[in-house]
Design a protein around this motif. Structure first.
Motif, PDB file in Angstrom:
ATOM      1  N   HIS A  19     -22.838  59.690  30.822  1.00  0.00           N
ATOM      2  CA  HIS A  19     -23.427  60.777  30.045  1.00  0.00           C
ATOM      3  C   HIS A  19     -24.088  61.838  30.921  1.00  0.00           C
ATOM      4  O   HIS A  19     -24.974  62.546  30.483  1.00  0.00           O
ATOM      5  CB  HIS A  19     -24.438  60.209  29.041  1.00  0.00           C
ATOM      6  CG  HIS A  19     -23.799  59.455  27.912  1.00  0.00           C
ATOM      7  ND1 HIS A  19     -24.271  59.463  26.637  1.00  0.00           N
ATOM      8  CD2 HIS A  19     -22.678  58.684  27.875  1.00  0.00           C
ATOM      9  CE1 HIS A  19     -23.500  58.708  25.860  1.00  0.00           C
ATOM     10  NE2 HIS A  19     -22.541  58.215  26.593  1.00  0.00           N
ATOM     11  N   SER A  92     -25.947  60.891  23.585  1.00  0.00           N
ATOM     12  CA  SER A  92     -26.810  59.863  24.173  1.00  0.00           C
ATOM     13  C   SER A  92     -27.760  59.240  23.166  1.00  0.00           C
ATOM     14  O   SER A  92     -28.341  58.188  23.432  1.00  0.00           O
ATOM     15  CB  SER A  92     -27.610  60.444  25.345  1.00  0.00           C
ATOM     16  OG  SER A  92     -26.745  60.991  26.296  1.00  0.00           O
ATOM     17  N   ARG A  93     -27.925  59.864  22.002  1.00  0.00           N
ATOM     18  CA  ARG A  93     -28.954  59.341  21.076  1.00  0.00           C
ATOM     19  C   ARG A  93     -28.624  57.927  20.599  1.00  0.00           C
ATOM     20  O   ARG A  93     -29.507  57.157  20.281  1.00  0.00           O
ATOM     21  CB  ARG A  93     -29.165  60.288  19.896  1.00  0.00           C
ATOM     22  CG  ARG A  93     -27.992  60.409  18.972  1.00  0.00           C
ATOM     23  CD  ARG A  93     -28.318  61.201  17.700  1.00  0.00           C
ATOM     24  NE  ARG A  93     -27.182  61.127  16.785  1.00  0.00           N
ATOM     25  CZ  ARG A  93     -26.111  61.908  16.879  1.00  0.00           C
ATOM     26  NH1 ARG A  93     -26.041  62.849  17.791  1.00  0.00           N
ATOM     27  NH2 ARG A  93     -25.093  61.755  16.035  1.00  0.00           N
ATOM     28  N   TYR A  95     -27.914  55.611  22.348  1.00  0.00           N
ATOM     29  CA  TYR A  95     -28.446  54.686  23.342  1.00  0.00           C
ATOM     30  C   TYR A  95     -29.968  54.693  23.409  1.00  0.00           C
ATOM     31  O   TYR A  95     -30.574  53.754  23.898  1.00  0.00           O
ATOM     32  CB  TYR A  95     -27.852  55.003  24.719  1.00  0.00           C
ATOM     33  CG  TYR A  95     -26.366  54.775  24.721  1.00  0.00           C
ATOM     34  CD1 TYR A  95     -25.848  53.505  24.955  1.00  0.00           C
ATOM     35  CD2 TYR A  95     -25.478  55.800  24.427  1.00  0.00           C
ATOM     36  CE1 TYR A  95     -24.491  53.271  24.914  1.00  0.00           C
ATOM     37  CE2 TYR A  95     -24.108  55.583  24.387  1.00  0.00           C
ATOM     38  CZ  TYR A  95     -23.626  54.320  24.632  1.00  0.00           C
ATOM     39  OH  TYR A  95     -22.276  54.083  24.596  1.00  0.00           O
ATOM     40  N   GLU A  96     -30.550  55.786  22.922  1.00  0.00           N
ATOM     41  CA  GLU A  96     -31.995  55.969  23.018  1.00  0.00           C
ATOM     42  C   GLU A  96     -32.747  54.752  22.453  1.00  0.00           C
ATOM     43  O   GLU A  96     -33.661  54.226  23.079  1.00  0.00           O
ATOM     44  CB  GLU A  96     -32.374  57.236  22.247  1.00  0.00           C
ATOM     45  CG  GLU A  96     -33.772  57.725  22.498  1.00  0.00           C
ATOM     46  CD  GLU A  96     -33.792  58.923  23.474  1.00  0.00           C
ATOM     47  OE1 GLU A  96     -34.834  59.122  24.119  1.00  0.00           O
ATOM     48  OE2 GLU A  96     -32.758  59.636  23.586  1.00  0.00           O
ATOM     49  N   LYS A  99     -32.543  51.541  24.671  1.00  0.00           N
ATOM     50  CA  LYS A  99     -32.693  51.711  26.118  1.00  0.00           C
ATOM     51  C   LYS A  99     -33.620  50.689  26.760  1.00  0.00           C
ATOM     52  O   LYS A  99     -33.565  50.483  27.956  1.00  0.00           O
ATOM     53  CB  LYS A  99     -33.135  53.133  26.471  1.00  0.00           C
ATOM     54  CG  LYS A  99     -34.549  53.486  26.073  1.00  0.00           C
ATOM     55  CD  LYS A  99     -34.872  54.907  26.516  1.00  0.00           C
ATOM     56  CE  LYS A  99     -36.305  55.257  26.234  1.00  0.00           C
ATOM     57  NZ  LYS A  99     -36.638  56.624  26.643  1.00  0.00           N
ATOM     58  N   ASP A 119     -29.710  54.521  34.591  1.00  0.00           N
ATOM     59  CA  ASP A 119     -29.378  55.550  33.618  1.00  0.00           C
ATOM     60  C   ASP A 119     -28.830  54.793  32.410  1.00  0.00           C
ATOM     61  O   ASP A 119     -27.707  54.301  32.420  1.00  0.00           O
ATOM     62  CB  ASP A 119     -28.318  56.467  34.239  1.00  0.00           C
ATOM     63  CG  ASP A 119     -27.881  57.576  33.306  1.00  0.00           C
ATOM     64  OD1 ASP A 119     -28.176  57.499  32.099  1.00  0.00           O
ATOM     65  OD2 ASP A 119     -27.224  58.504  33.789  1.00  0.00           O
ATOM     66  N   ARG A 121     -28.009  55.795  29.529  1.00  0.00           N
ATOM     67  CA  ARG A 121     -27.167  56.559  28.586  1.00  0.00           C
ATOM     68  C   ARG A 121     -25.690  56.136  28.720  1.00  0.00           C
ATOM     69  O   ARG A 121     -25.013  56.523  29.664  1.00  0.00           O
ATOM     70  CB  ARG A 121     -27.292  58.046  28.883  1.00  0.00           C
ATOM     71  CG  ARG A 121     -28.721  58.573  28.764  1.00  0.00           C
ATOM     72  CD  ARG A 121     -28.815  59.956  29.379  1.00  0.00           C
ATOM     73  NE  ARG A 121     -28.297  59.968  30.745  1.00  0.00           N
ATOM     74  CZ  ARG A 121     -27.996  61.058  31.427  1.00  0.00           C
ATOM     75  NH1 ARG A 121     -28.171  62.251  30.884  1.00  0.00           N
ATOM     76  NH2 ARG A 121     -27.543  60.987  32.651  1.00  0.00           N
TER      77      ARG A 121
END
Lengths: 358, 358, 358, 358
Positions: A19, A92-93, A95-96, A99, A119, A121
């Motif tokens: 990402h 990426s959201r 994965y937020e 995380k 990282d 993401r």
């Protein structure tokens, strides 16, 4: 030394995250004078590209490759190629929210243990997206090999327990699982669909076949041709086994059955049978080279799984994001690319490449 | 580059031929201050040594290792070790009469294709004798790993279709096939004897288990820990497959079964189940690392085989010499050594080695 | 990675200490089919050998090389050569009394800082004795280069301020300082004698000239031919500068004087003048390659010097042992060997070597 | 192997041509958790950037670096950095008319001999523009070294025969030639201007000084710290000599003068005098490291020169384009960057880097 570099003379260094801005490769050691164009690379990238059918991730990456350096007036100059692919469809959201936890079967935990930072993401550097760079580099390797009359074909032989029964190479690119048997391919697709509906995923097996490799390619001792292939194929995420020729089957054979007798065929020396898979003592025999690999089921599944957070708190997780319920077909072009890189490297090291250009 | 060198920081270069003056290794990158003595190496060489029982070659090599350099007053100095093993029981006349033909399953033909010249005495450089040097280097690697609390155990799990049914690590060194199951070992030995009597040979499978490897060891992308192991193991003559964890079995699993959930155990993060074999994304999880390999039957058999001469004339051959009817037990200490070399290299690269000495 | 290995395709690994069992090299990457005999190597070792005249150390090493592996029936097989030189005239007691102090100008202190342990007998691994292994490897490189019509000549141009005034290549091997000017050589020898009598030592300068190198050899960017030469020459103990072509003199030239105009000579392209030293952009022009190096005076001197012990106590020391009052002549064959190794490596990498053998 | 890669652990691969899309570097092996921002790199690029004053080329490149990968949330992740600089002010028509001839002092001829093809636009890959990528990579290395208390300062000591007489480090960045002596700098600038007016160019000398390097850094034998520095510095286009410490001056010293006695200073061991330049036996002493290099005059001059075409026809040429009449100041930041890369590599290899991050 550098873990992101592969090869000795044909030397590939990949970079980039799932990402981030993009992924790509520097390819050093390409012979000068080779006619090369982005479209030569693009056709291989299309085969690996996600978002083409129901069996793969919904992420839609155009995967348009740019040759940033190393080509002048349509020909390679002997200087390094930078091949770059921009990331376009980054979301990426998804994965937020996960995380802080370690997805089972993924590298989240081990990257944290090694680097202390990651990282998160889309898996960052550990994402399958990195393999797009390998496919791009492999396409360059293949243009070198084609001039030598060497062709590499990878294909799926089993998914979710469904095995191919026939081999029609023309069929491989006509089904979404890259199987050389259309009927088996249909069953594979339906098995993948069932798994997906149940929030689950499936694994399978692939093969790579090399035709036209002359005898005498490879090195003895540590850099045996089969050892380099094993390294290359096992470095692809998801692969859990590598076999050469009859592979695991050799364990139950007797020597009198296993050995491939040398014969004269078409005026040259060859073998009757090919249990050794085209390699003896780490060096090619001139017969077909055959490799097999098992690919595990996609670790990202919708079904609820137990895991822990970075702080060590047990939690449940259902991976949402956009994932392939089966990565076997995506591994096919990557394995083909890695085998191409190994062979180009060995041939260049051995000075067997005919002068390019002209 | 150099095909006779393995490793990046813990760097092993082997040399020598089966019927030359001897074989050996230069080991560079050994940390200084390590207490090291020829006897530390000798005990591993004993396990690989031929001529110990009916199941192996009658060649009687004392395999006495000399540490020629790199050790001063009983400690390593950080400079390269030369480990040397003289060849003593060389009997080249067995090979004289077959020097012009290509033994099936051997590297004679491919070496000729690559080099245009070969030392035909006992396979020369392609002989299994080269692996004595690997075992010597591996013994040095193991002294490094022992300080870190890492232990590596290799053993036979199948010969001629006979599989082990129990696992008793104490049993491994008490039978000539290095099997962790005494009863199975007996059957294996009798299968080997039968094959030998029939002028034939048999294959099998081995496993390597690593305990105590901390999480976070290995590199991402091309130098994944499993990729380095695959390279190392496949570089051993006779090996035709490498599997990590559940290996080939993953192809028929679903993700919900394959994934090893993260759990808290004894206050630290671990996995429930270990299908991944202790490696995720190419980096160790801290769980047991498990590798499997298939070993083909010895290509040298007394039974008559078809082959061709260097000039391409079809002939029959019965390999006399002194050969193991099954090389599986001989591969066991070599695989252990190669895994040790890979791990020492990864740990040193990663600066995880505690200061030696004292 | 390994600091004791040099080269990419022609790959030299040295081992051994001054007062251990011996020193030597593994040379990997030697083309197969090359006719090679210990005597080919011995003649270069003779030039480096101590104990030949009043200007060098009284240590008397026969320096008899053994080719332990890689040669069969008088020809190389493409497998690694082990070249071994036994240490014979070892007299460690000279060092016993100074083992706890740091000799000025030597590596005693820095080895201790790096390794925490050192073989104090005669400098151990840091001794000039290690360079015997380089000369042996270089002799192998030279047999490759000779087939290509490339000749390398190293010689002394200055010692203790005495410079050569004439150049007669036939003279080089007829005086103990390897100077191409007999009269200057005599003066150099007398300057060395004076220094020795005063318990002191002297330095000087050497040159290496390469004739017959075809244009197009070397790599761009980091592995420029001059960069590889600089690395190789500066890795010889005692060397404090490396110059290519006009070297340091270029700093005061104008471009119109510095540039070597391209001309046609004998039907091919060459340059008028050779300020660049036969290398442009890191690649050979086909003209003579010229390198220069300054060699510092021997640090081991009988005169009393201030220093400190391992415990940091200030002491005085007079180095006894057996030392060359001037190491310049001893560096000459080593520099020649290193240049040969670099060129053989570059040529092999570039596939310019004609097929050996026959 | 790959000639466009430098370093073993801190591993830099550059790519790109003078008049292509851009230039850049992949930097692998950067420790994770390092705080890094484009501005950290930009400040070093500014020093190398052309178009700043009358003494350099009129080409105006903003040299804005992008960190394409390897950094997440402001910190390095341990994965490869791609540093990219777009080419903006490309004007290839200057080169169109001279594309068929070989510019004296340039790599045109040798690239053609090696590769058979070359990008003639502004020197292509052989252009000094490639060094922008080195400066970017060096800036990353410097952030690692700064944490260790190591500082590297490069500066000009001579241009066109004008030498600095005083040393004021604060002055270095206040004149266009990076000289530590403002008065000398003024004279240097006026010498450069005169040369330019006469269609000519001038050379000079630079120094690199390293403070704060701990003792014990570097490797013995082939990868001596000074050998790596010599390799790194000599790989910069225009450099014709590399000296360590007193350099060439050592040739006329006696041992009693040359040797730096060990002393106790501030409670630790150091040397009185530093003729060795902070390195003994290839390993740092802990004293200041000092390197010197001669830089030849710019080969591109307006004055008419003799040369030949690709077809071997003698012609006259006056190089127009946009060139620096003196490249010495442009080499200063590049040399600083290369020394930083070598040191970061050695420190990381030696595990002396304190844990980053936090």
């Amino acid at each position: 030394m550098a873990a992101n570099t592969f090869g000795r003379v044909f030397c590939v260094t990949t970079f980039g995250e799932s990402h981030g801005y993009g992924v790509g490769a520097v390819v050093d050691g390409v012979p000068p004078g080779l006619s090369l164009d982005a479209s030569d690379i693009q056709k291989d990238l299309e085969r690996r590209r996600p978002g083409k059918s129901g069996v793969s991730s919904a992420r839609r990456e155009p995967d348009r490759v740019e040759i940033v350096s190393g080509v002048f007036e349509g020909r390679t100059t002997g200087t390094p190629l930078l091949l770059f692919l921009k990331n376009e469809d980054v979301r990426s959201r998804d994965y937020e929210k996960i995380k802080n936890l370690y997805r089972p079967g993924h590298a989240d935990y081990t990257y944290d243990m090694k680097f202390g930072v990651r990282d998160w993401r889309g898996g960052g550097r550990a994402s399958g997206r990195e393999t797009a760079a390998r496919v791009a580099a492999g396409a360059v390797a293949k243009t070198i090999l084609e001039k030598e009359g060497i062709t590499i074909t990878a294909y799926t032989v089993e998914i979710a327990g469904v095995r191919v029964r026939t081999f029609d190479s023309g069929e491989i690119d006509h089904n979404p699982v890259f199987a050389p048997d259309g009927a088996a391919a249909e069953k594979m697709v339906s098995m993948i669909e069932s798994a997906r509906k149940e929030g689950d995923s499936v694994g399978g097996m692939i093969e790579v076949s090399v035709l036209g490799c002359p005898p005498g390619v490879g090195e003895p001792v540590f850099d045996k041709l089969d050892a380099l292939f094993a390294h290359a194929i096992m470095s692809i995420g998801g692969v859990k086994s590598v076999e050469i020729g009859c592979g695991i089957g050799c364990a139950r054979m007797r020597g009198s059955v296993y050995n491939d007798p040398f014969v004269i065929r078409g005026g040259r020396i060859g073998t009757k049978g090919n249990n050794c898979g085209g390699i003896l003592g780490g060096i090619s025999t001139g017969e077909r080279i055959l490799l097999k690999a098992a690919v595990h089921p996609t670790p990202s599944i919708a079904r609820t799984q137990d895991t822990v957070t970075e702080e060590g708190k047990p939690v449940s997780v259902s991976i949402e994001g956009r994932h392939d319920p089966c990565i076997v077909p995506r591994v096919v072009p990557v394995a083909e690319a890695m085998v191409a890189c190994v062979l180009a490297d060995c041939l260049l090291l051995q000075r067997r490449i005919k002068k390019s250009g002209g």
